[in-house]
Enzyme design. Structure first.
Site, PDB file in Angstrom:
ATOM      1  CE  LYS A   1     -15.767 -32.905  21.841  1.00 37.66           C
ATOM      2  NZ  LYS A   1     -14.691 -31.889  21.819  1.00 37.66           N
TER       3      LYS A   1
ATOM      4  CB  THR B   1     -12.775 -28.942  21.039  1.00 39.44           C
ATOM      5  OG1 THR B   1     -11.587 -28.791  20.264  1.00 39.44           O
ATOM      6  CG2 THR B   1     -13.940 -28.295  20.301  1.00 39.44           C
TER       7      THR B   1
ATOM      8  CE  LYS C   1     -10.907 -27.677  16.905  1.00 38.47           C
ATOM      9  NZ  LYS C   1     -10.363 -28.402  18.053  1.00 38.47           N
TER      10      LYS C   1
END
Length: 286
Positions: free
Chosen positions: A239, A96, A171
Site C-alpha cells: 500500500k 500512513t 513516511k
C-alpha cells in the site's frame, strides 16, 4: 496531564497505547473489533464505543489505522472523530496515508474548531513496543508541542516537518526506500544461495561494510530461515509503495526502481502473503 484517546489497536496501536497507559496517562481506547480493547482496559485504560465518544471525552485523540480508507472512515463516519471533536481539542493521525487524505482530514477538523496533526511513524512492531519509533509530524505546531510528553513515550525522535502533508510525504519516501532495500537483499541472497554461497556469510560480509544497517541485520536472518512472523504486514508495505508511486505521478518524478519493487510486492500479496511480514516478499523472489 492531558487525557488521551487512542483509536486502532492493531500490531502498532496496541503497543503504542500500552506504552501510554503504563506511563500513567489517562487513556480511552477504541477499536473496530471491540475485544482488542480488553488487554488495555486490564492495564487501566477506559473503553469507548465509538471514535466520536473518544473525541468527545479526550483532550487529544490519536489514531493509527490501516490505510487512507480506514483513516477517512474513522474521521468522517457517522460516529467518527469529526462528529465529536470540539474547539481546541486535538486529533493526531499516525496512520500512513497520502498527503491529500491528511489535508482533507485536517481541513475538516479545523472547520470544527479542532487542531490536527499528521504524525506517521517510522518503525515496526519492536520499536513500537520499545517506544523507539520516529515520529514524522506536520500540521498544527501547538498540538505538536502539547503532545510532546506522549510522543516521548512513543518514540526516540519526533520531527516537526512543517505544513500538513509533509509528514505523509516523508513516511512514503522512507517506506519506498525500505521496500526497495528489502527486495535487493532478497535478490542478493537468492542469487548467492543458487551460486552455492553460504547465506550467513553473505550477511556477514554485508554487515562488515558500507551497506550495514539495522534492517538488513534484522530481516536477513528471517529471510534465510524463511521466518515470516509479522511485525510489518506485507500488504501495508505494498500500500505504501502504491501511494509513493501515486505521489510520483503527482510531482512528475520517475521511480523506476520503486515501480519494479511494487510489482514484486504485488505478486507476493496476490500469492496470499499479504498478512505475513514484509520478509515474505522473499518467497516470490526466490
Amino acid at each position: 496531564m492531558a487525557s488521551y484517546g487512542f483509536l486502532g489497536l492493531g500490531i502498532m496501536g496496541h503497543a503504542m497505547a500500552t506504552n501510554l497507559v503504563r506511563a500513567g496517562f489517562d487513556v480511552t481506547v477504541w477499536n473496530r473489533t471491540a475485544a482488542r480493547c480488553a488487554p488495555l482496559v486490564a492495564l487501566g485504560a477506559k473503553q469507548a464505543a465509538t471514535p466520536r465518544e473518544v473525541a468527545e471525552r479526550c483532550d487529544i485523540t490519536i489514531a493509527i489505522l490501516a490505510d487512507p480508507a480506514a483513516a477517512r472512515e474513522t474521521c468522517f463516519g457517522a460516529e467518527g472523530v469529526l462528529a465529536g471533536i470540539g474547539a481546541g481539542r486535538g486529533y493526531i493521525d499516525m496512520s500512513t496515508v497520502d498527503d491529500q487524505t491528511a489535508r482533507d482530514i485536517g481541513a475538516a477538523i479545523a472547520q470544527k474548531g479542532g487542531r490536527f496533526l499528521e504524525a506517521p511513524v517510522s518503525g515496526t512492531k519492536k520499536p513500537a513496543e520499545d517506544g523507539t519509533l520516529i515520529i514524522l509530524a506536520g500540521g498544527d505546531r501547538s498540538l505538536f508541542d502539547d503532545a510532546t510528553a506522549a510522543f516521548d513515550k512513543l518514540g526516540k525522535k519526533s520531527l516537526y516537518l512543517g505544513e500538513l502533508g509533509q509528514g505523509a510525504r516523508m513516511k512514503l519516501v522512507v517506506n519506498m526506500i525500505m521496500g526497495s532495500m528489502l527486495t535487493a537483499l532478497g535478490e542478493g541472497l537468492a542469487l548467492g544461495l543458487k551460486g552455492n554461497l553460504d547465506g550467513a556469510q553473505i550477511l556477514e560480509v554485508i554487515d562488515a561494510g558500507a551497506m550495514a544497517c539495522p534492517m538488513f541485520k534484522g530481516k536477513g536472518p528471517m529471510l534465510l530461515a524463511e521466518n515470516y512472523t509479522t511485525s510489518f504486514p506485507l500488504k501495508h508495505m505494498q500500500k505504501d509503495l502504491r501511494l509513493a508511486l501515486a505521489l510520483s505521478e503527482e510531482l512528475g518524478q520517475t521511480l523506476h526502481g520503486a515501480s519494479a519493487t511494487n510489482e514484486v510486492f504485488k505478486r507476493a500479496s496476490i500469492a496470499g502473503h499479504g498478512d505475513d511480514d514484509i520478509a515474505a516478499v522473499y518467497r516470490v523472489i526466490k
